[in-house]
Design a protein around this motif. Structure first.
Motif, PDB file in Angstrom:
ATOM      1  N   PRO A 120       0.818  -1.226   0.000  1.00  0.00           N
ATOM      2  CA  PRO A 120       0.000   0.000   0.000  1.00  0.00           C
ATOM      3  C   PRO A 120       0.846   1.269   0.000  1.00  0.00           C
ATOM      4  O   PRO A 120       0.414   2.308  -0.521  1.00  0.00           O
ATOM      5  CB  PRO A 120      -0.827  -0.107   1.291  1.00  0.00           C
ATOM      6  N   ARG A 171       0.299   3.956  -2.916  1.00  0.00           N
ATOM      7  CA  ARG A 171      -0.092   5.349  -2.673  1.00  0.00           C
ATOM      8  C   ARG A 171       0.830   6.305  -3.440  1.00  0.00           C
ATOM      9  O   ARG A 171       0.373   7.316  -3.996  1.00  0.00           O
ATOM     10  CB  ARG A 171      -0.042   5.655  -1.181  1.00  0.00           C
ATOM     11  N   ASN A 186       0.252   7.649   3.852  1.00  0.00           N
ATOM     12  CA  ASN A 186       0.782   6.399   4.423  1.00  0.00           C
ATOM     13  C   ASN A 186       2.227   6.147   4.015  1.00  0.00           C
ATOM     14  O   ASN A 186       2.757   5.071   4.274  1.00  0.00           O
ATOM     15  CB  ASN A 186      -0.100   5.206   4.026  1.00  0.00           C
ATOM     16  N   HIS A 235      -1.162   4.710   9.832  1.00  0.00           N
ATOM     17  CA  HIS A 235      -2.448   5.176   9.319  1.00  0.00           C
ATOM     18  C   HIS A 235      -2.734   4.635   7.920  1.00  0.00           C
ATOM     19  O   HIS A 235      -2.872   5.401   6.945  1.00  0.00           O
ATOM     20  CB  HIS A 235      -2.478   6.712   9.310  1.00  0.00           C
ATOM     21  N   SER A 236      -2.782   3.336   7.839  1.00  0.00           N
ATOM     22  CA  SER A 236      -3.118   2.664   6.588  1.00  0.00           C
ATOM     23  C   SER A 236      -3.220   1.186   6.898  1.00  0.00           C
ATOM     24  O   SER A 236      -3.583   0.826   8.029  1.00  0.00           O
ATOM     25  CB  SER A 236      -2.046   2.935   5.523  1.00  0.00           C
ATOM     26  N   ASP A 291      -5.450  -0.298  -1.623  1.00  0.00           N
ATOM     27  CA  ASP A 291      -4.948   0.705  -0.682  1.00  0.00           C
ATOM     28  C   ASP A 291      -5.984   0.819   0.451  1.00  0.00           C
ATOM     29  O   ASP A 291      -7.157   0.488   0.262  1.00  0.00           O
ATOM     30  CB  ASP A 291      -4.799   2.051  -1.398  1.00  0.00           C
ATOM     31  N   THR A 292      -5.525   1.256   1.620  1.00  0.00           N
ATOM     32  CA  THR A 292      -6.441   1.462   2.752  1.00  0.00           C
ATOM     33  C   THR A 292      -6.372   2.932   3.132  1.00  0.00           C
ATOM     34  O   THR A 292      -5.308   3.432   3.485  1.00  0.00           O
ATOM     35  CB  THR A 292      -6.023   0.581   3.948  1.00  0.00           C
ATOM     36  N   TRP A 293      -7.491   3.590   2.984  1.00  0.00           N
ATOM     37  CA  TRP A 293      -7.552   5.022   3.297  1.00  0.00           C
ATOM     38  C   TRP A 293      -8.094   5.213   4.713  1.00  0.00           C
ATOM     39  O   TRP A 293      -9.192   4.746   5.029  1.00  0.00           O
ATOM     40  CB  TRP A 293      -8.517   5.735   2.364  1.00  0.00           C
TER      41      TRP A 293
END
Lengths: 231, 438
Positions: free
Chosen positions: B139, B143, B162, B407-408, B432-434
Motif C-alpha cells: 500500500p 499510494r 501512508n 495510518h493505513s 490501498d487502505t484510506w
C-alpha cells in the motif's frame, strides 16, 4: 512536507556487495555496448557481409552456434535459454540491481525492469535490432540515474569501475583505435582515484605500463583488465 | 475517486515499472508475479479508526507484556489465566529465550494484526502476527503511484498519508539500537517471497540490506563485514528470517540463511533483533483465544477489539460443542499459516468430517474452531465491471517509545467469488487502505 525517504547514515560495503556493484556495472555496460556493436554488424549484414555476425561472435569470444543471420538475430537477442543472449545479460543486470535496490534506488532499478519488459514483447522481438533502440535509451537513463541519485562516492565509483572495465574490454576486442581506448582508460582511472577500493593496485600498475599504442591489443592486456577487480 | 478507478491500468503499469512483485514457489520452482492491485480503496472513517487504533494499541501493549512475562516470571500462568500446556506446547515457544529481555523491553516492534469488518460494522481480530508480518510496502508504494496518476483524488479526499511507514520502522530501529551501531535489514535473499519488501524498506528507511554472509559474530558482538576484513558494529537487526533459521548453531543446523552465534550476541544484549525471537508463542492460534484475557490481566481494561468467537477443543466443554457443530464452524490447524490449514465444515464431506473429528479428539491442542464471520464484501473492479469480494485488513502497529498504529494497512481480497482466503500466496489481490482525517 515530511521526508519520505530517510537519509542513509552508514553505507557498509561487504565483499559480496562489492561484487554485486562491480558486476552490475559490467553487465549494464555490456548490454549498452553490445547493442552498439551489433548495430554496426547488422548494417554490414544488409549488403556488405551477410555473415558479419560470425566475426561479431569471434570478437566477443563466444561460440558461433548460430545457423544463419536470422537465427543469430532471434537467439542472440531474445532467447532466454541462451546464456549469452542480450536478454540474459539484462537478467544478470537485474539480479545484481535487485540486491542493491537500497543503494541504487527504485527509480534507477526501474530502467532495467522496463528494458526486460520491453524485450519480452512479441512485437519488439519481431522487429529485431531496430526495436531495441529503446533499450539503449533506457540504459543511458540508467547511467544518468546512477550519476544523479547515488550520493555515496564509493558506491557510485565501484559501479562505474565495473562499467569502464567492461568498456575497455569490449573496445579492445572490437579493435577500436588507441585514442578511444586511452580515453576510456582515463575515465576508469578517475573512478579508481575517487574512493573506489576494489581495484587491485599492483595489477593496475602493470596495466598502465602496457596501455600503449603498441601494446594495447595484446591478449595479455585483456587478461590484466579482467584481473583488476578485487574484493 | 472515479478518475483513480479509471486509471487502474496506468497504476498497474507503474507497479510493473517499479518491480512491485512477490515470489511464489510452484512445483519447486520460483516465480515472481505482480500482486494484483484494485484501485477502489478500502475507506475507513475517522470515527471507526479512532476505535480501531485504540484497540490495536491496547492489544499490542498487552501482547508485549505477555511476551516479557512468559519468558520471565510467568505470572499469567501462575494466576491460572493461561494453562501452562498452551505455552510449552506452542511451536512458537523457544526455551532458549527464557530469561532474555530485549533492548527497551520491546518484543514485538512491528505487529501485523489481521481484522475483518462484520456486516454489523464491528471490527473483529482474526489473527495476530508478531514474528515477521509482511505486506506494508505494497500500500505504501501503491499510494506513491496513485497520487501521481490521480492527484485530484487526493485533493478531494482528506486521507492520511501512508508513505511514512519506513520512517516509523527507522524510528523503531533507532529506539532499540544498541551502542549506536549499524541498522540492517536481514533478508534471506532474492528468492524469498517478500524480497521486494525487504529491499524497498531498506531503501526507504535508509538502512543497510544485509544477507547472511554480510554479518559475523565475534566476541558475542555482531559485525557487518566490510571490504578487506573491516568490521562495523551492528546495533539493530530487522530480521526477515524465521526464528528457526536465524542461527544455525542455536536452532536449525542446516540453515544457510542465518548468522552463526547470533543468538549468543542477542542473549547478551549486544544487538537488538526486531522482532524478538520467541514471539511465535504469542501469535499461536491457540494463544489467540486468551488475548482478551491478557488485556484484562495486564492492563486491567476490557478489550476494545474482540476476537472472533473461538473454541478450544483442549477444554472439554468446547470440544463437545465443536464436535457437535463441526458443519457450521471453521477449523484451523494452529501450526499452519498463510491461509493453509483452514477448513470450513460446510465444505467438507462425511469422510472428511469424520477424519477431522478423529484428529480433534486425539490432538485437541492442535486445533481451534471459530464461528464463521460473515464479513463484508468490498467492491473491486474486474474489467469494466464492479463486483464484490471478501477482504480483510492487516493493520501494522509499531512499538517504540510509544505504540503507534500506521495510518493505513494492507487490504487483501479474494479473487474467487466463493472463497474467504485472501492470502497473496493463494491468488488474492490488494487494495490501498484510506484512513480519513475527518
Amino acid at each position: 512536507m515530511q521526508t519520505l525517504t530517510a537519509t542513509k547514515i552508514n553505507s557498509g560495503i561487504s565483499s559480496a556487495k562489492a561484487n554485486r556493484l562491480y558486476w552490475l556495472g559490467r553487465y549494464a555496460e555490456r548490454v549498452y555496448l553490445t547493442l552498439h556493436m551489433l548495430r554496426k554488424h547488422f548494417d554490414l549484414m544488409i549488403d556488405e557481409d551477410k555473415d558479419s555476425y560470425i566475426s561479431f561472435c569471434t570478437k566477443m569470444g563466444i561460440e558461433n552456434k548460430y545457423t544463419s543471420a536470422d537465427d543469430f538475430t532471434k537467439r542472440y537477442l531474445f532467447d532466454c535459454s541462451n546464456p549469452e543472449s542480450v536478454i540474459n545479460m539484462l537478467e544478470r543486470v537485474k539480479d545484481n540491481a535487485m540486491m542493491l535496490r537500497e543503494e541504487i534506488m527504485t527509480e534507477t532499478l526501474c530502467y532495467i525492469e522496463l528494458s526486460i519488459a520491453h524485450m519480452n514483447k512479441p512485437e519488439v522481438q519481431n522487429k529485431g535490432i531496430e526495436g531495441l533502440q529503446r533499450i539503449t535509451d533506457y540504459m543511458l537513463a540508467f547511467w544518468g540515474s546512477i550519476d544523479e541519485r547515488i550520493v555515496n562516492n564509493q558506491i557510485r565509483h565501484s559501479i562505474k569501475f565495473g562499467k569502464y572495465l567492461e568498456s575497455l574490454d569490449l573496445h579492445i576486442r572490437f579493435d577500436y583505435q588507441f585514442n578511444r581506448v586511452e580515453e576510456i582508460f582515463a575515465r576508469m582511472l578517475h573512478s579508481v582515484e575517487q574512493e573506489c577500493y576494489i581495484c587491485d593496485e599492483l595489477t593496475l600498475l602493470t596495466l598502465k605500463q602496457h596501455m600503449t599504442f603498441d601494446d594495447y591489443k595484446n591478449i595479455g592486456v585483456l587478461q590484466l583488465i579482467n584481473s583488476l577487480f578485487r574484493s | 475517486m472515479y478518475s483513480l478507478v479509471k486509471q487502474k491500468d496506468t497504476v498497474n503499469k507503474w507497479m510493473e515499472r517499479f518491480g512491485v512483485r512477490f515470489g511464489i514457489y510452484k512445483s519447486g520452482n520460483f516465480h515472481e508475479q505482480l500482486f494484483p492491485f484494485d484501485p477502489i480503496p478500502r475507506v475507513i472513517s475517522h470515527k471507526d479508526w479512532v476505535e480501531i487504533e485504540a484497540g490495536l494499541i491496547q492489544r499490542v501493549n498487552a501482547l508485549n507484556m505477555f511476551l516479557e512475562d512468559v519468558y520471565n516470571d510467568k505470572s499469567i500462568v501462575k494466576a491460572g489465566i493461561i494453562p501452562e500446556e498452551f505455552i510449552y506446547s506452542s511451536s512458537g515457544y523457544m526455551a532458549q529465550c527464557e530469561g532474555i529481555t530485549p533492548s527497551k523491553k520491546i518484543f514485538s516492534h512491528i505487529s501485523g494484526i489481521d481484522l475483518v469488518q462484520a456486516k454489523d460494522g464491528k471490527w473483529i481480530v482474526l489473527e495476530d502476527n508478531l514474528r515477521i508480518p509482511s505486506g506494508a510496502s505494497y500500500p505504501m508504494i501503491a499510494r506513491t503511484i496513485t497520487r501521481k496518476v490521480s492527484p485530484e483524488t487526493f485533493k478531494e479526499n482528506a486521507v492520511f498519508d501512508n508513505r511514512n511507514y519506513s520512517t516509523l520502522i527507522r524510528k523503531a530501529m533507532d529506539h532499540v539500537n544498541v551502542d549506536n551501531g549499524l541498522q540492517v535489514i536481514l533478508t534471506p535473499g532474492r528468492y524469498n517471497s517478500a524480497y521486494f519488501e525487504h529491499s524497498y524498506l531498506a531503501e526507504k528507511a535508509g538502512v543497510i540490506l544485509a544477507f547472511a554472509d554480510d554479518l559475523i559474530v565475534e566476541n558475542d558482538t555482531v559485525y557487518y563485514k566490510g571490504l578487506f576484513d573491516k568490521r562495523e558494529r551492528v546495533g539493530v537487526i530487522y530480521r526477515r528470517i524465521s526464528d528457526e533459521y536465524l542461527d544455525p548453531l542455536a536452532f536449525e543446523s542446516t540453515s544457510l540463511l542465518g548468522v552463526p552465534n547470533l543468538m549468543r550476541a542477542y542473549a547478551k544484549g549486544n544487538v537488538a533483533i526486531m522482532n524478538a525471537l520467541g514471539n511465535g508463542v504469542a501469535d499461536d492460534k491457540g494463544i489467540y483465544y486468551f488475548v482478551p484475557k491478557m488485556v484484562e490481566y495486564y492492563l486491567g481494561e476490557k478489550a476494545i477489539l474482540q476476537n472472533a468467537p473461538t473454541y478450544l477443543p483442549y477444554f472439554e466443554e468446547d470440544k463437545k460443542y465443536v464436535l457437535e457443530n463441526l458443519k457450521t464452524l471453521v477449523i484451523k490447524d494452529v501450526a499452519e499459516a498463510g491461509g493453509y490449514g483452514v477448513m470450513f465444515g460446510r465444505e467438507m464431506n462425511d469422510e472428511q468430517l469424520a477424519n477431522i473429528k478423529h484428529l480433534i479428539e486425539t490432538e485437541p491442542r492442535r486445533w481451534i474452531a471459530q464461528e464463521v464471520i460473515d464479513f463484508i464484501d468490498l467492491e473491486i473492479m474486474e474489467g469494466e465491471e464492479r463486483i464484490y469480494r471478501k477482504a480483510d485488513l492487516r493493520a501494522f502497529v509499531i512499538s517504540e517509545a510509544e505504540t503507534k498504529v500506521w495510518h493505513s494497512g494492507l487490504t487483501r481480497y479474494t479473487r474467487s467469488p466463493t472463497s474467504f482466503i485472501v492470502n497473496s500466496s493463494q491468488g488474492g489481490g490488494f487494495k490501498d487502505t484510506w484512513i480519513m482525517k475527518k
